[in-house]
Write an enzyme that holds these catalytic residues in place. Structure first.
Site, PDB file in Angstrom:
ATOM      1  N   TRP A  90       2.997   6.157   1.744  1.00  0.00           N
ATOM      2  CA  TRP A  90       3.429   6.576   0.548  1.00  0.00           C
ATOM      3  C   TRP A  90       2.865   8.085   0.554  1.00  0.00           C
ATOM      4  O   TRP A  90       1.740   8.585   0.990  1.00  0.00           O
ATOM      5  CB  TRP A  90       1.946   5.923  -0.244  1.00  0.00           C
ATOM      6  CG  TRP A  90       2.216   6.177  -1.909  1.00  0.00           C
ATOM      7  CD1 TRP A  90       3.150   5.605  -2.593  1.00  0.00           C
ATOM      8  CD2 TRP A  90       1.414   7.165  -2.544  1.00  0.00           C
ATOM      9  NE1 TRP A  90       3.065   6.347  -3.903  1.00  0.00           N
ATOM     10  CE2 TRP A  90       1.878   7.135  -3.886  1.00  0.00           C
ATOM     11  CE3 TRP A  90       0.414   8.014  -2.112  1.00  0.00           C
ATOM     12  CZ2 TRP A  90       1.317   7.930  -4.778  1.00  0.00           C
ATOM     13  CZ3 TRP A  90      -0.219   8.532  -3.210  1.00  0.00           C
ATOM     14  CH2 TRP A  90       0.011   8.777  -4.577  1.00  0.00           C
ATOM     15  N   ARG A 118       0.745  -1.407  -0.068  1.00  0.00           N
ATOM     16  CA  ARG A 118      -0.066   0.226  -0.012  1.00  0.00           C
ATOM     17  C   ARG A 118       0.807   1.274   0.086  1.00  0.00           C
ATOM     18  O   ARG A 118       0.337   2.326  -0.206  1.00  0.00           O
ATOM     19  CB  ARG A 118      -0.923  -0.001   1.110  1.00  0.00           C
ATOM     20  CG  ARG A 118      -1.944  -1.128   1.219  1.00  0.00           C
ATOM     21  CD  ARG A 118      -2.727  -1.047   2.393  1.00  0.00           C
ATOM     22  NE  ARG A 118      -3.498   0.118   2.459  1.00  0.00           N
ATOM     23  CZ  ARG A 118      -4.967   0.205   2.164  1.00  0.00           C
ATOM     24  NH1 ARG A 118      -5.232  -0.741   1.405  1.00  0.00           N
ATOM     25  NH2 ARG A 118      -5.422   1.239   2.292  1.00  0.00           N
TER      26      ARG A 118
END
Ligand code: M6R
Length: 620
Positions: free
Chosen positions: A74, A27
């Site tokens: 991220w 992710r």
């Protein structure tokens, strides 16, 4: 997007958090951290880089540290350095937060908090959440202070959430409450796993399934408070709610590598099985019908529809484009495929009788979600074609069809693509049957569809030959992918696969468009991948191959099995079994996935975690 995991129970939290983060690493993987409650303090360990870097910084786990939160990032706000890594502590050092999402009003809140002497150490929006909770926690006097049975910590979290504009899936701990874990969700996924006297909160089920298969899926604007006494759920407006316990549907086995070197390779090879699961029980070969239980009640409306609008992003958009061609060809219905990111900001015309279909593997893509909202506001019936059960898109559509291919972990989407095309093909055949398609034709397509899984096996068997093609070509920095008709979106998908994992510049085009400009790019030895199977435009694409060869391009040709004539046009040849052209994309995409995979490995890239990418894009 990011991955969050949190644990409260009787075991040492640290190894559980690290294992959970590894499961969620797809992710986001630019920085990571954990926070543990230790004797009235919060110990934060975080770093830029992968989880393996974080792991090396950790001490031996302490069996007494039974509450903790973890995060793999991220980056959205602030570069991926240690200061910006999560967890974020508030200015008092008592509150720690991990967060997935974006707080849109963080600047306003930050300015206000600074005016209250709150100190900031990072550039993130998340630190605003920590400081706001911390500020409310330490300054309750004079406000509507916590009511009976509701502690200050929970009160502060709830009140802070009401000030946030944007999206969040978050987990929060407080040094004063070594037995309390709070989670909340709006726009980013959050699941609470319920084990034996233990709780695991995570962004997705893969970080939970090792501990329990019983889970609660929070909806937007809901929060959960867990402690050794149990847990309760409520809305962020403080209304108690009862949540249904759900069974996590996949096994640990589905998220293990099982001997494969990468998830992407595993998922490519899984496609025969995945498509069998996707088609299983849906193809009624005896009666020549297709059964899609999830949209059963909507057939009358779909059959009478005047127009279909497909919304998706990336690979799912390519599948949607094939869906457009299928719906036009087999069901004779006016269909358009939209980039969800564009559709949501236009002023689209949605007349009565428009069906909108959202296609998404993750079911969490922010642009696709927003496009659905836009369509619903304008009165459209919205159907979802989604893989992740219980995901935001699955819940926000009127009805839908699940892909049923199990978790897809590799960032490059593979098995979800073929299943998206399979579902769109089923939809087109059944809608066609209910409109103009003869029963005989419907039966023909259903039978052909049922044979696709075994035909994919035959393509997979050429993996070693495709690897040799990759060895011969992967040093080239510019490629073209060309196809026509149903194989034009496959050309786009082949180019995307190569770009995202091997960082080679590749352009996908309808083959006939090449002569309108891109032909100028062809230089000696430039790889040009042609999908030139036997189909209605076969002769035309042979002409396009000749145009490339005449200019020195090297052709990699995906052709139909048994096509002897095409050999003379191919510097490298890959064959796929023959199927009707409407169904060819499910076969012709396979060699392109394999080619991109080998090219990326040969170029030394981390195939499952390509640079700058994350598995699903939950930001605009
Ligand atoms: O989860 P979704 O299907 O909604 O994701 C859409 C795209 O972000 C996704 O397909 C992306 O293009 C993949 N990395 C492609 O391999």
């Amino acid at each position: 997007m990011c991955g969050i995991v949190a644990y409260l129970g009787k075991k040492a939290a640290q190894p559980i958090l690290i294992e959970g983060l590894k499961r969620l690493e797809y992710r986001g993987y630019d920085s990571a951290g954990v926070g543990l409650i230790q004797g009235g303090d919060i110990k934060i360990i975080k770093s830029s880089g992968r989880i393996s870097v974080l792991e090396e910084m950790l001490d031996e786990p302490n069996s007494g540290d039974v509450l903790g939160i973890g995060h793999t990032r991220w980056a959205t706000h602030g570069e991926p350095n240690t200061a910006n890594a999560h967890p974020h502590l508030d200015y008092t050092g008592k509150i720690a937060v991990v967060h997935n999402g974006i707080i849109e009003n963080y600047n306003t809140l930050k300015t206000w908090l600074i005016s209250k002497d709150c100190k900031f150490k990072s550039d993130t929006d998340t630190e605003v959440i920590a400081n706001l909770i911390g500020y409310l926690y330490s300054n309750t006097e004079g406000k509507d202070s916590p009511s009976d049975g509701q502690n200050r910590f929970e009160w502060a979290v709830q009140h802070a959430l009401n000030e946030l504009v944007g999206t969040y899936g978050l987990a929060v701990v407080c040094a004063d409450f070594p037995d309390m874990l709070i989670g909340a969700k709006k726009g980013s996924p959050l699941i609470l796993g319920l084990g034996d006297n233990e709780f695991v909160i995570a962004s997705d089920a893969s970080a939970i399934v090792e501990h329990t298969t019983q889970a609660i899926y929070l909806a937007d604007n809901e929060m959960v408070t867990a402690s050794s006494k149990g847990f309760h759920t409520k809305t962020i407006d403080n209304i108690e709610i009862h949540k249904e316990l759900k069974q996590i549907e996949f096994s640990l086995d589905a998220i293990e590598l099982n001997g494969f070197s990468h998830y992407m390779l595993k998922e490519i090879c899984e496609q025969p099985k995945a498509l069998k699961m996707c088609l299983g029980g849906r193809l009624d070969l005896r009666d020549g019908r297709i059964v899609l239980g999830g949209i059963g009640k909507y057939w009358r409306e779909i059959t009478r529809a005047k127009r279909v609008v497909i919304n998706a992003c990336g690979t799912a958009w390519h599948a949607g484009l094939i869906g457009e061609f299928l719906l036009e060809q087999l069901a004779r219905i006016n269909t358009e495929t939209e980039y969800a990111s564009e559709f949501r900001y236009r002023n689209p015309v949605i007349e009565d009788g428009t069906i909108v279909i959202a296609v998404s593997q993750s079911g969490e893509t922010a642009d696709t979600l927003a496009a659905i909202e836009q369509a619903r506001e304008r009165g459209a019936t919205v159907l979802g074609i989604v893989n992740v059960v219980g995901s935001s898109i699955a819940r926000s559509t009127d009805a839908g069809v699940y892909l049923r291919v199990g978790p897809e972990i590799g960032v490059a989407s593979t098995k979800a693509f073929t299943a998206q095309v399979a579902v769109l093909a089923m939809l087109a055949i059944e809608l066609g049957r209910r409109r103009h398609l003869s029963n005989e034709s419907a039966r023909f397509y259903i039978e052909e569809l049922s044979k696709i899984p075994e035909k994919i096996e035959k393509v997979l068997a050429q993996s070693e030959d495709i690897k040799k093609i990759a060895e011969a070509t992967c040093q080239r920095e510019n490629w073209l992918f060309l196809g026509r008709g149903f194989n034009y979106p496959v050309a786009l998908e082949g180019a995307l696969k190569l770009k995202e994992i091997s960082y080679i510049h590749a352009e996908g085009l309808p083959a006939a468009e090449m002569k309108h400009g891109p032909i100028a790019l062809i230089t000696d030895g430039m790889p040009a991948v042609f999908i030139a199977t036997r189909c209605s435009q076969y002769e035309k694409i042979i002409g396009n191959i000749e145009e490339v060869r005449a200019r020195g391009g090297k052709t990699i040709v995906v052709a139909s099995e048994g096509d002897e004539d095409i050999k003379k046009y191919a510097d490298h040849l890959i064959t796929v079994p023959q199927v009707p052209e409407e169904l060819q994309p499910m076969l012709t995409v396979i060699p392109l996935q394999i080619l991109a995979y080998h090219a990326a490995v040969l170029r030394g890239h981390d195939v499952d975690k390509p640079r700058n990418l994350a598995k699903s894009v939950t930001v605009e």
